[in-house]
Design a protein around this motif. Structure first.
Motif, PDB file in Angstrom:
ATOM      1  N   ALA A 173       0.810  -1.539   0.156  1.00  0.00           N
ATOM      2  CA  ALA A 173      -0.341   0.357   0.299  1.00  0.00           C
ATOM      3  C   ALA A 173       0.755   1.288   0.322  1.00  0.00           C
ATOM      4  CB  ALA A 173      -0.739   0.074   1.155  1.00  0.00           C
ATOM      5  N   GLY A 174       0.895   1.835  -0.971  1.00  0.00           N
ATOM      6  CA  GLY A 174       1.362   3.571  -1.401  1.00  0.00           C
ATOM      7  C   GLY A 174       2.590   3.402  -2.004  1.00  0.00           C
ATOM      8  N   LYS A 194      -1.425  -1.880  -8.529  1.00  0.00           N
ATOM      9  CA  LYS A 194      -2.723  -1.564  -8.401  1.00  0.00           C
ATOM     10  C   LYS A 194      -3.124  -2.823  -7.448  1.00  0.00           C
ATOM     11  CE  LYS A 194      -5.922   2.338  -8.432  1.00  0.00           C
ATOM     12  NZ  LYS A 194      -5.456   3.290  -8.398  1.00  0.00           N
ATOM     13  N   GLY A 197      -2.803  -2.286  -3.757  1.00  0.00           N
ATOM     14  CA  GLY A 197      -2.257  -0.923  -3.203  1.00  0.00           C
ATOM     15  C   GLY A 197      -1.477  -0.111  -3.724  1.00  0.00           C
ATOM     16  N   THR A 199       0.490   3.242  -5.403  1.00  0.00           N
ATOM     17  CA  THR A 199      -0.511   4.346  -5.211  1.00  0.00           C
ATOM     18  C   THR A 199      -0.098   4.813  -5.986  1.00  0.00           C
ATOM     19  OG1 THR A 199       0.365   5.021  -4.057  1.00  0.00           O
ATOM     20  CG2 THR A 199      -1.644   5.125  -3.352  1.00  0.00           C
TER      21      THR A 199
END
Length: 356
Positions: A173-174, A194, A197, A199
């Motif tokens: 994520a991120g 994607k 996570g 971005t």
């Protein structure tokens, strides 16, 4: 039954081969439904034999002519003695890796994909996906849920490559991620990143048609063409602290693409080599040391990934079917499939052969 078999480079033939196989103990016979044409299949057609054994394979005994196709699914027709996890009528995805289940260093540790005796259905096994039916080992077939289509069952294999690559890179994520190469594996890797996570997503390719497809498949992805763009500079401009990407994944097997991944990754970032390089490649090893980066290979996938990848696709987390740009029949596989995908214009991504 009908099957597409490799005889030599540029010599693929649709032939009547053996009857639908009868499974022995620990084996499963399936009626194939859909099979994808992989980049490996294309390389065999254009330059082979490469992975297809000329002499009998040391584990399976297989040799050419070879039924192609290792990205496929089907419906169970019959099972041999001792098979309990699937039954006739079950729809399945094929995990095509075939190897000793015990007795070598890697198999004894569950790292079956690293076995030195590794073979693949569709490359070094008596059956493959580009036929009306296939005979497989029980561990090669995994039942799919009702939420998964027959077409998606054939996409589990290439998606597993992408999932393992993102695992190897530690995509989370991120994350900011560059994928070098907008072919089917590159696109599935973007979709997987994607889903994990990430971005900030970037993709580079020499083919503007494929870059346009990437934007259609994944709106918001930043597309870059190295003939016009300085990949590293563009990515540093678009990432926090102008540092570069957290993870870069080379999905082409190209020396310049790998160098662009090194240029674009941040210090202490991770580079994942997914594409197979045809020979020795140069790399700026000063930058490897100076940037304190990790370079990790990503070979195929651990076989235990199959249920996880099935769930990622069936749940919609990875919309793998978005990479399919064409479906054809077996009789048209060479002219409408292999030859089209070898066209430098690159107007298609994944072509599936419909065997239903």
């Amino acid at each position: 039954m009908k099957a597409l078999r490799f005889h030599a480079a540029k010599d693929l033939r649709i032939e009547d081969v053996y009857a639908v196989p009868v499974p022995g103990p620990g084996q499963v016979a399936i009626r194939n439904t859909f099979v994808g044409i992989c980049g490996t299949d294309l390389h065999e057609y254009a330059y082979g034999p490469i992975f297809i054994p000329v002499e009998p394979h040391p584990f399976t005994g297989a040799a050419g002519p070879q039924v192609l196709g290792h990205e496929f699914g089907g419906v169970v027709q019959a099972v041999g003695a001792g098979v309990t996890h699937v039954a006739p009528g079950d729809r399945v995805s094929v995990q095509p890796l075939i190897m000793p289940r015990k007795g070598d260093y890697f198999a004894d540790r569950g790292l079956f994909h690293l076995s030195p005796d590794l073979a693949l259905a569709g490359l070094s096994w008596l059956s493959g996906g580009m036929a009306e039916a296939a005979l497989l080992n029980d561990y090669n077939v995994v039942r799919i849920p009702d939420a998964m289509s027959d077409e998606e069952a054939a996409l589990v294999e290439p998606t597993a490559v992408a999932v393992y690559a993102c695992d190897r890179g530690g995509v989370a994520a991120g994350s900011s991620v560059l994928v070098a190469g907008a072919g089917p594996i590159g696109m599935l890797t973007l979709l997987t990143a994607k889903a994990f996570g990430a971005t900030r997503l970037f993709v580079s390719d020499l083919n503007d048609t494929r870059l346009a497809l990437a934007q259609k498949i994944l709106p918001g992805v930043v597309t870059l063409n190295p003939t016009r763009d300085d990949i590293g500079a563009r990515i540093r401009e678009a990432t926090e602290g102008n540092a570069g990407c957290d993870v870069t994944l080379e999905c082409v097997g190209n020396e310049k693409a790998l160098q662009s991944c090194l240029d674009a990754v941040r210090k202490q970032g991770v580079i994942v080599q997914v594409g197979l390089h045809p020979g020795l490649s140069g790399l700026n090893w000063f930058d490897v040391t100076f940037k304190d980066v990790d370079i990790r290979g990503s070979w195929a996938y651990p076989t235990h990934l199959w249920p996880r990848v099935i769930d990622l696709i069936a749940s919609g987390a990875i919309p793998a079917s978005k990479v399919v740009t064409k479906k054809i029949r077996l009789k048209d596989a060479v002219a409408e499939g292999f030859d089209v995908l070898l066209d430098p214009a690159g107007t298609h991504l994944k072509i599936l052969i419909d065997l239903t």
